[in-house]
Design a protein around this motif. Structure first.
Motif, PDB file in Angstrom:
ATOM      1  N   PHE A  31       0.407  -1.350   0.320  1.00 29.29           N
ATOM      2  CA  PHE A  31      -0.169  -0.503  -0.300  1.00 29.29           C
ATOM      3  C   PHE A  31       0.531   1.431   0.201  1.00 29.29           C
ATOM      4  O   PHE A  31       1.673   1.513   0.701  1.00 29.29           O
ATOM      5  CB  PHE A  31      -0.970  -0.246   1.368  1.00 29.29           C
ATOM      6  CG  PHE A  31      -2.327  -0.660   0.811  1.00 29.29           C
ATOM      7  CD1 PHE A  31      -3.424  -1.219   0.621  1.00 29.29           C
ATOM      8  CD2 PHE A  31      -2.296  -2.321   2.436  1.00 29.29           C
ATOM      9  CE1 PHE A  31      -4.360  -2.128   0.313  1.00 29.29           C
ATOM     10  CE2 PHE A  31      -3.023  -3.341   1.987  1.00 29.29           C
ATOM     11  CZ  PHE A  31      -3.758  -2.885   1.241  1.00 29.29           C
ATOM     12  N   TYR A  32       0.421   2.021  -0.268  1.00 26.03           N
ATOM     13  CA  TYR A  32       0.811   3.653  -0.850  1.00 26.03           C
ATOM     14  C   TYR A  32       0.153   4.468  -0.948  1.00 26.03           C
ATOM     15  O   TYR A  32      -0.595   4.640  -1.290  1.00 26.03           O
ATOM     16  CB  TYR A  32       2.098   3.240  -1.389  1.00 26.03           C
ATOM     17  CG  TYR A  32       1.643   3.509  -3.310  1.00 26.03           C
ATOM     18  CD1 TYR A  32       1.198   4.971  -4.091  1.00 26.03           C
ATOM     19  CD2 TYR A  32       1.360   2.414  -4.086  1.00 26.03           C
ATOM     20  CE1 TYR A  32       0.846   4.210  -5.587  1.00 26.03           C
ATOM     21  CE2 TYR A  32       0.709   2.055  -5.165  1.00 26.03           C
ATOM     22  CZ  TYR A  32       0.748   3.470  -5.480  1.00 26.03           C
ATOM     23  OH  TYR A  32      -0.136   3.504  -7.074  1.00 26.03           O
ATOM     24  N   ASN A 177      10.060   6.147 -12.952  1.00 23.09           N
ATOM     25  CA  ASN A 177      10.162   6.159 -11.598  1.00 23.09           C
ATOM     26  C   ASN A 177      11.388   6.022 -10.819  1.00 23.09           C
ATOM     27  O   ASN A 177      12.305   5.060 -11.531  1.00 23.09           O
ATOM     28  CB  ASN A 177       9.019   4.304 -11.405  1.00 23.09           C
ATOM     29  CG  ASN A 177       9.145   4.243  -9.129  1.00 23.09           C
ATOM     30  OD1 ASN A 177       7.569   5.418  -8.963  1.00 23.09           O
ATOM     31  ND2 ASN A 177       9.951   3.834  -8.305  1.00 23.09           N
ATOM     32  N   TYR A 178      11.539   6.813 -10.095  1.00 18.18           N
ATOM     33  CA  TYR A 178      13.167   6.419  -9.133  1.00 18.18           C
ATOM     34  C   TYR A 178      12.716   6.601  -8.099  1.00 18.18           C
ATOM     35  O   TYR A 178      12.221   7.621  -7.370  1.00 18.18           O
ATOM     36  CB  TYR A 178      13.871   8.655  -9.479  1.00 18.18           C
ATOM     37  CG  TYR A 178      14.948   8.149  -8.597  1.00 18.18           C
ATOM     38  CD1 TYR A 178      15.972   7.542  -8.896  1.00 18.18           C
ATOM     39  CD2 TYR A 178      15.143   9.090  -7.530  1.00 18.18           C
ATOM     40  CE1 TYR A 178      17.518   7.245  -8.634  1.00 18.18           C
ATOM     41  CE2 TYR A 178      16.684   9.095  -6.937  1.00 18.18           C
ATOM     42  CZ  TYR A 178      17.396   8.787  -7.301  1.00 18.18           C
ATOM     43  OH  TYR A 178      18.609   8.326  -7.223  1.00 18.18           O
ATOM     44  N   ARG A 183      11.481   4.103   0.993  1.00 14.68           N
ATOM     45  CA  ARG A 183       9.960   4.085   0.960  1.00 14.68           C
ATOM     46  C   ARG A 183       9.467   5.382   0.425  1.00 14.68           C
ATOM     47  O   ARG A 183       8.384   5.221  -0.051  1.00 14.68           O
ATOM     48  CB  ARG A 183       8.810   4.610   2.370  1.00 14.68           C
ATOM     49  CG  ARG A 183       9.269   2.879   4.084  1.00 14.68           C
ATOM     50  CD  ARG A 183       8.602   3.712   4.809  1.00 14.68           C
ATOM     51  NE  ARG A 183       8.420   2.364   5.922  1.00 14.68           N
ATOM     52  CZ  ARG A 183       8.209   1.249   5.918  1.00 14.68           C
ATOM     53  NH1 ARG A 183       7.115   1.252   4.197  1.00 14.68           N
ATOM     54  NH2 ARG A 183       7.843   0.233   6.376  1.00 14.68           N
ATOM     55  N   PHE A 184       9.915   6.333  -0.103  1.00 17.40           N
ATOM     56  CA  PHE A 184       9.562   7.431  -1.198  1.00 17.40           C
ATOM     57  C   PHE A 184      10.028   6.801  -2.404  1.00 17.40           C
ATOM     58  O   PHE A 184      11.555   6.363  -2.905  1.00 17.40           O
ATOM     59  CB  PHE A 184      10.657   8.270  -0.827  1.00 17.40           C
ATOM     60  CG  PHE A 184      10.198   9.853   0.135  1.00 17.40           C
ATOM     61  CD1 PHE A 184       9.036   9.902  -0.098  1.00 17.40           C
ATOM     62  CD2 PHE A 184       9.865   9.185   1.897  1.00 17.40           C
ATOM     63  CE1 PHE A 184       7.982  11.028   1.290  1.00 17.40           C
ATOM     64  CE2 PHE A 184       9.582  10.020   2.819  1.00 17.40           C
ATOM     65  CZ  PHE A 184       8.393  11.166   2.517  1.00 17.40           C
ATOM     66  N   SER A 185       9.314   7.412  -3.152  1.00 19.48           N
ATOM     67  CA  SER A 185       9.352   7.595  -5.012  1.00 19.48           C
ATOM     68  C   SER A 185       9.109   8.843  -5.409  1.00 19.48           C
ATOM     69  O   SER A 185       7.984   8.870  -4.897  1.00 19.48           O
ATOM     70  CB  SER A 185       8.966   6.156  -5.238  1.00 19.48           C
ATOM     71  OG  SER A 185       7.894   5.918  -4.990  1.00 19.48           O
ATOM     72  N   ASN A 226       5.684   9.126  -4.326  1.00 26.47           N
ATOM     73  CA  ASN A 226       5.100   8.070  -3.646  1.00 26.47           C
ATOM     74  C   ASN A 226       4.766   7.880  -2.247  1.00 26.47           C
ATOM     75  O   ASN A 226       6.415   7.642  -2.310  1.00 26.47           O
ATOM     76  CB  ASN A 226       4.592   6.814  -4.658  1.00 26.47           C
ATOM     77  CG  ASN A 226       3.559   6.871  -5.278  1.00 26.47           C
ATOM     78  OD1 ASN A 226       2.232   8.096  -5.303  1.00 26.47           O
ATOM     79  ND2 ASN A 226       4.145   6.697  -6.198  1.00 26.47           N
ATOM     80  N   TYR A 227       4.431   7.650  -1.135  1.00 26.22           N
ATOM     81  CA  TYR A 227       4.895   6.947  -0.542  1.00 26.22           C
ATOM     82  C   TYR A 227       4.740   5.777   0.502  1.00 26.22           C
ATOM     83  O   TYR A 227       3.534   5.700   0.329  1.00 26.22           O
ATOM     84  CB  TYR A 227       4.925   8.052   0.956  1.00 26.22           C
ATOM     85  CG  TYR A 227       5.557   7.350   1.954  1.00 26.22           C
ATOM     86  CD1 TYR A 227       6.419   7.844   2.462  1.00 26.22           C
ATOM     87  CD2 TYR A 227       4.646   6.708   3.346  1.00 26.22           C
ATOM     88  CE1 TYR A 227       7.219   7.605   3.809  1.00 26.22           C
ATOM     89  CE2 TYR A 227       4.564   6.444   4.628  1.00 26.22           C
ATOM     90  CZ  TYR A 227       6.443   6.549   5.342  1.00 26.22           C
ATOM     91  OH  TYR A 227       6.437   6.040   6.516  1.00 26.22           O
ATOM     92  N   ASN A 228       5.387   4.478   0.228  1.00 25.40           N
ATOM     93  CA  ASN A 228       5.131   3.733   0.887  1.00 25.40           C
ATOM     94  C   ASN A 228       4.664   3.114   2.585  1.00 25.40           C
ATOM     95  O   ASN A 228       5.135   3.906   3.317  1.00 25.40           O
ATOM     96  CB  ASN A 228       6.087   1.738   0.085  1.00 25.40           C
ATOM     97  CG  ASN A 228       6.157   2.725  -1.278  1.00 25.40           C
ATOM     98  OD1 ASN A 228       6.483   2.856  -1.766  1.00 25.40           O
ATOM     99  ND2 ASN A 228       5.570   0.666  -1.005  1.00 25.40           N
ATOM    100  N   LEU A 229       3.517   2.827   2.839  1.00 20.05           N
ATOM    101  CA  LEU A 229       3.348   2.721   4.224  1.00 20.05           C
ATOM    102  C   LEU A 229       3.912   1.548   4.689  1.00 20.05           C
ATOM    103  O   LEU A 229       4.078   0.155   4.271  1.00 20.05           O
ATOM    104  CB  LEU A 229       1.496   2.216   4.001  1.00 20.05           C
ATOM    105  CG  LEU A 229       0.697   3.553   3.426  1.00 20.05           C
ATOM    106  CD1 LEU A 229      -0.978   3.517   3.225  1.00 20.05           C
ATOM    107  CD2 LEU A 229       0.760   5.204   4.087  1.00 20.05           C
TER     108      LEU A 229
END
Length: 229
Positions: A31-32, A177-178, A183-185, A226-229
């Motif tokens: 989830f993100y 995507n980088y 957690r951050f992309s 985006n940030y992965n939860l």
């Protein structure tokens, strides 16, 4: 063009559905949340518009908050809540002895729900991913119009109306995507195709259709984090 876009979206969906869950992606990492902005100009066409035709209306570029799910290491799906809007003002004189000037104003506000599929085509080094992307976005818009007619006898007549409507848009393209950290992309996309499924697609009224070169590329860009939860 419409068939090409729908086939592209269907291909992305089938690829995503066909993937089996990958044990390398934990449930926690699936989830993100994220934010995104697109420079692509969308245009809602109102049915039986009441507003003045000498001022533009219905245009927006979406800024979205997204909630996504990583199906596996390659495929993901996300749903967003987006807002966009625009405004315009024109004035002109009809050259008649009675009316000195017309002033027309418009203010557009749009809420949209973009649903996006992404599929990684290949990885470049460890941090870069090149992917295909497709979005279907229903959008509800409202535009307030105001036109002031100023006459020679200093008497003004005001027209104040509102138009509302809903169109569904499709965009498709490629992205990079980088992975900034665990957690951050960040991502940047080029939206090569845009189509209004339920409204018009006018070369004359869609103001980005006449752009060429760098201007065309600039008006086809999407960026996000985006940030992965």
């Amino acid at each position: 063009m419409k068939i090409l876009l729908l086939n592209f979206l269907m291909l992305l969906s089938l690829k995503a559905i066909a993937q089996h869950p990958d044990s390398a992606v934990s449930d926690r990492d699936r989830f993100y949340v994220g934010v995104s902005f697109s420079t692509v100009s969308h245009h809602i066409y109102y049915k039986n518009p009441k507003g003045a035709k000498d001022v533009t209306s219905g245009y927006f570029a979406p800024l979205a908050i997204n909630f996504g799910y990583q199906l596996d290491e390659r495929a993901s799906i996300q749903v967003g809540l987006a807002y966009g809007g625009s405004s315009d003002h024109t004035n002109w004189s009809p050259g008649s002895p009675d009316t000195l000037m017309y002033d027309s104003y418009s203010s557009t506000h749009v809420l949209a729900v973009p649903v996006t599929m992404r599929y990684v085509l290949f990885k470049v080094f460890r941090r870069f991913q090149l992917y295909g992307t497709g979005t279907m976005m229903p959008a509800f818009g409202t535009t307030k119009f105001k036109r002031i007619e100023t006459r020679q006898d200093d008497i003004s007549t005001v027209l104040d109306v509102r138009d509302t409507g809903m169109n569904t848009f499709v965009t498709a393209g490629f992205g990079l995507n980088y992975k900034i950290s665990k957690r951050f992309s960040g991502l940047i996309e080029y939206h090569a195709f845009k189509y209004n499924l339920t409204g018009n697609n006018s070369f004359h009224y869609d103001w980005d259709q006449r752009l060429t070169g760098f201007d065309r590329i600039f008006k086809s860009i999407g960026v996000g984090f985006n940030y992965n939860l």
